[in-house]
Design a protein around this motif. Sequence first.
Motif, PDB file in Angstrom:
ATOM      1  N   PHE A  33       0.785  -1.107   0.113  1.00  0.00           N
ATOM      2  CA  PHE A  33      -0.094   0.077  -0.058  1.00  0.00           C
ATOM      3  C   PHE A  33       1.063   1.064  -0.037  1.00  0.00           C
ATOM      4  CE2 PHE A  33      -3.862  -2.252   1.423  1.00  0.00           C
ATOM      5  CZ  PHE A  33      -3.164  -3.347   2.030  1.00  0.00           C
ATOM      6  N   TYR A  35       0.306   5.334   1.252  1.00  0.00           N
ATOM      7  CA  TYR A  35      -0.814   6.236   1.872  1.00  0.00           C
ATOM      8  C   TYR A  35       0.192   7.737   2.020  1.00  0.00           C
ATOM      9  CZ  TYR A  35      -3.656   2.584   4.154  1.00  0.00           C
ATOM     10  OH  TYR A  35      -4.325   1.601   4.412  1.00  0.00           O
ATOM     11  N   GLN A  37       0.293  10.997   4.401  1.00  0.00           N
ATOM     12  CA  GLN A  37      -0.305  11.325   5.962  1.00  0.00           C
ATOM     13  C   GLN A  37      -0.218  13.061   5.925  1.00  0.00           C
ATOM     14  OE1 GLN A  37       1.577   9.658   9.140  1.00  0.00           O
ATOM     15  NE2 GLN A  37      -0.139  10.069  10.579  1.00  0.00           N
ATOM     16  N   GLY A  42      -5.227  12.754   8.335  1.00  0.00           N
ATOM     17  CA  GLY A  42      -4.836  11.374   8.897  1.00  0.00           C
ATOM     18  C   GLY A  42      -4.438  10.358   7.516  1.00  0.00           C
ATOM     19  N   LEU A  43      -4.340   9.347   7.531  1.00  0.00           N
ATOM     20  CA  LEU A  43      -3.854   8.527   6.479  1.00  0.00           C
ATOM     21  C   LEU A  43      -4.813   8.280   5.370  1.00  0.00           C
ATOM     22  CD1 LEU A  43      -2.158   6.144   9.139  1.00  0.00           C
ATOM     23  CD2 LEU A  43      -0.840   6.752   6.811  1.00  0.00           C
ATOM     24  N   PHE A  48      -2.836   0.641  -3.843  1.00  0.00           N
ATOM     25  CA  PHE A  48      -2.539  -0.540  -3.454  1.00  0.00           C
ATOM     26  C   PHE A  48      -2.466  -1.610  -4.437  1.00  0.00           C
ATOM     27  CE2 PHE A  48      -6.331  -3.414  -3.119  1.00  0.00           C
ATOM     28  CZ  PHE A  48      -7.293  -2.661  -3.126  1.00  0.00           C
ATOM     29  N   ASP A  59      -8.140   6.070  -2.492  1.00  0.00           N
ATOM     30  CA  ASP A  59      -9.140   7.268  -2.599  1.00  0.00           C
ATOM     31  C   ASP A  59      -8.479   8.615  -3.132  1.00  0.00           C
ATOM     32  OD1 ASP A  59      -9.723   6.050   0.891  1.00  0.00           O
ATOM     33  OD2 ASP A  59     -10.906   5.929  -0.650  1.00  0.00           O
ATOM     34  N   MET A  88       3.860  13.294   3.996  1.00  0.00           N
ATOM     35  CA  MET A  88       4.658  12.253   4.428  1.00  0.00           C
ATOM     36  C   MET A  88       3.955  11.247   3.625  1.00  0.00           C
ATOM     37  SD  MET A  88       6.694  10.652   6.366  1.00  0.00           S
ATOM     38  CE  MET A  88       7.162  11.298   7.968  1.00  0.00           C
ATOM     39  N   LEU A  90       3.971   7.015   3.297  1.00  0.00           N
ATOM     40  CA  LEU A  90       4.040   5.852   4.181  1.00  0.00           C
ATOM     41  C   LEU A  90       3.688   4.699   3.105  1.00  0.00           C
ATOM     42  CD1 LEU A  90       2.659   7.015   7.382  1.00  0.00           C
ATOM     43  CD2 LEU A  90       4.967   6.168   7.098  1.00  0.00           C
ATOM     44  N   PHE A 105       4.244  -0.809   8.271  1.00  0.00           N
ATOM     45  CA  PHE A 105       4.496   0.257   7.715  1.00  0.00           C
ATOM     46  C   PHE A 105       6.162   0.487   7.704  1.00  0.00           C
ATOM     47  CE2 PHE A 105       0.767   2.747   7.096  1.00  0.00           C
ATOM     48  CZ  PHE A 105      -0.291   2.192   7.828  1.00  0.00           C
ATOM     49  N   GLY A 106       6.360   1.218   6.974  1.00  0.00           N
ATOM     50  CA  GLY A 106       7.871   1.889   6.686  1.00  0.00           C
ATOM     51  C   GLY A 106       7.839   3.183   7.410  1.00  0.00           C
TER      52      GLY A 106
ATOM     53  N   PRO B  44       3.406   3.983  11.637  1.00  0.00           N
ATOM     54  CA  PRO B  44       2.655   3.492  12.468  1.00  0.00           C
ATOM     55  C   PRO B  44       3.110   2.070  12.902  1.00  0.00           C
ATOM     56  CG  PRO B  44       1.085   4.502  11.074  1.00  0.00           C
ATOM     57  CD  PRO B  44       2.613   4.643  10.427  1.00  0.00           C
ATOM     58  N   PHE B 103      -8.762   5.091   8.332  1.00  0.00           N
ATOM     59  CA  PHE B 103      -7.881   5.454   9.467  1.00  0.00           C
ATOM     60  C   PHE B 103      -8.510   6.957  10.092  1.00  0.00           C
ATOM     61  CE2 PHE B 103      -4.048   2.952  10.049  1.00  0.00           C
ATOM     62  CZ  PHE B 103      -3.974   2.361   8.807  1.00  0.00           C
ATOM     63  N   GLY B 104      -8.507   6.630  11.482  1.00  0.00           N
ATOM     64  CA  GLY B 104      -8.807   8.056  12.231  1.00  0.00           C
ATOM     65  C   GLY B 104      -7.529   8.953  12.307  1.00  0.00           C
ATOM     66  N   THR B 105      -7.835  10.393  12.579  1.00  0.00           N
ATOM     67  CA  THR B 105      -6.448  11.188  12.562  1.00  0.00           C
ATOM     68  C   THR B 105      -5.688  11.122  13.791  1.00  0.00           C
ATOM     69  OG1 THR B 105      -7.977  12.920  13.543  1.00  0.00           O
ATOM     70  CG2 THR B 105      -7.945  12.780  11.050  1.00  0.00           C
TER      71      THR B 105
END
Lengths: 114, 113
Positions: A33, A35, A37, A42-43, A48, A59, A88, A90, A105-106, B44, B103-105
Amino acid sequence: DVKVTQSSRYLVKRTGEKVFLECVQDMDHENMFWYRQDPGLGLRLIYFSYDVKMKEKGDIPEGYSVSREKKERFSLILESASTNQTSMYLCASSSGAEGYSPLHFGNGTRLTVT
Amino acid sequence: SQKIEQNSEALNIQEGKTATLTCNYTNYSPAYLQWYRQDPGRGPVFLLLIRENEKEKRKERLKVTFDTTLKQSLFHITASQPADSATYLCAHSWGGGTYKYIFGTGTRLKVLA
């Protein structure tokens, strides 16, 4: 332990440049995946992949593409970097066909586009 | 639209107390809830997963609950320590070949010595 390695911790690029973010995982995971941030947002999933050469949009795929030529490697490409892609980034991987497998995650690549 | 909320952006507590973080979801029913810890400048790290048919899950000083009636998950850290200071993220997923995680923030927890 699963290790997800992102090739760069920090990157500074100019507007319009083509940018490659690389990610490698060492646990033979099927799923990978990308993402981004951002504070307060959020993420958010960009893309993916659930198998080699397979990819699905997340999204927010606009302005990005991905490549997965080998199982362990998943690349994110910014075709023409713009300042709103400063973020950022990820990379994550997970095992199995179930969509509840924990994500590994990395440590992220902080990209600044000037 | 599907939404997940962690309604506390930041939480400060005294060392030794129990920290309780909240995750609420609306407009859908996730099959799984996951909690992650994120330290500054790091990705995370997965902590716990709880399924919709489980009321509670524990791991050492961590406890997670899942209340499908209230559409809420609570994350507790008992006997908190300064080393527990971090941002905690909750995430929902559905399983069954669906790879969408929401995900939440995050809630930034600070444990004061």
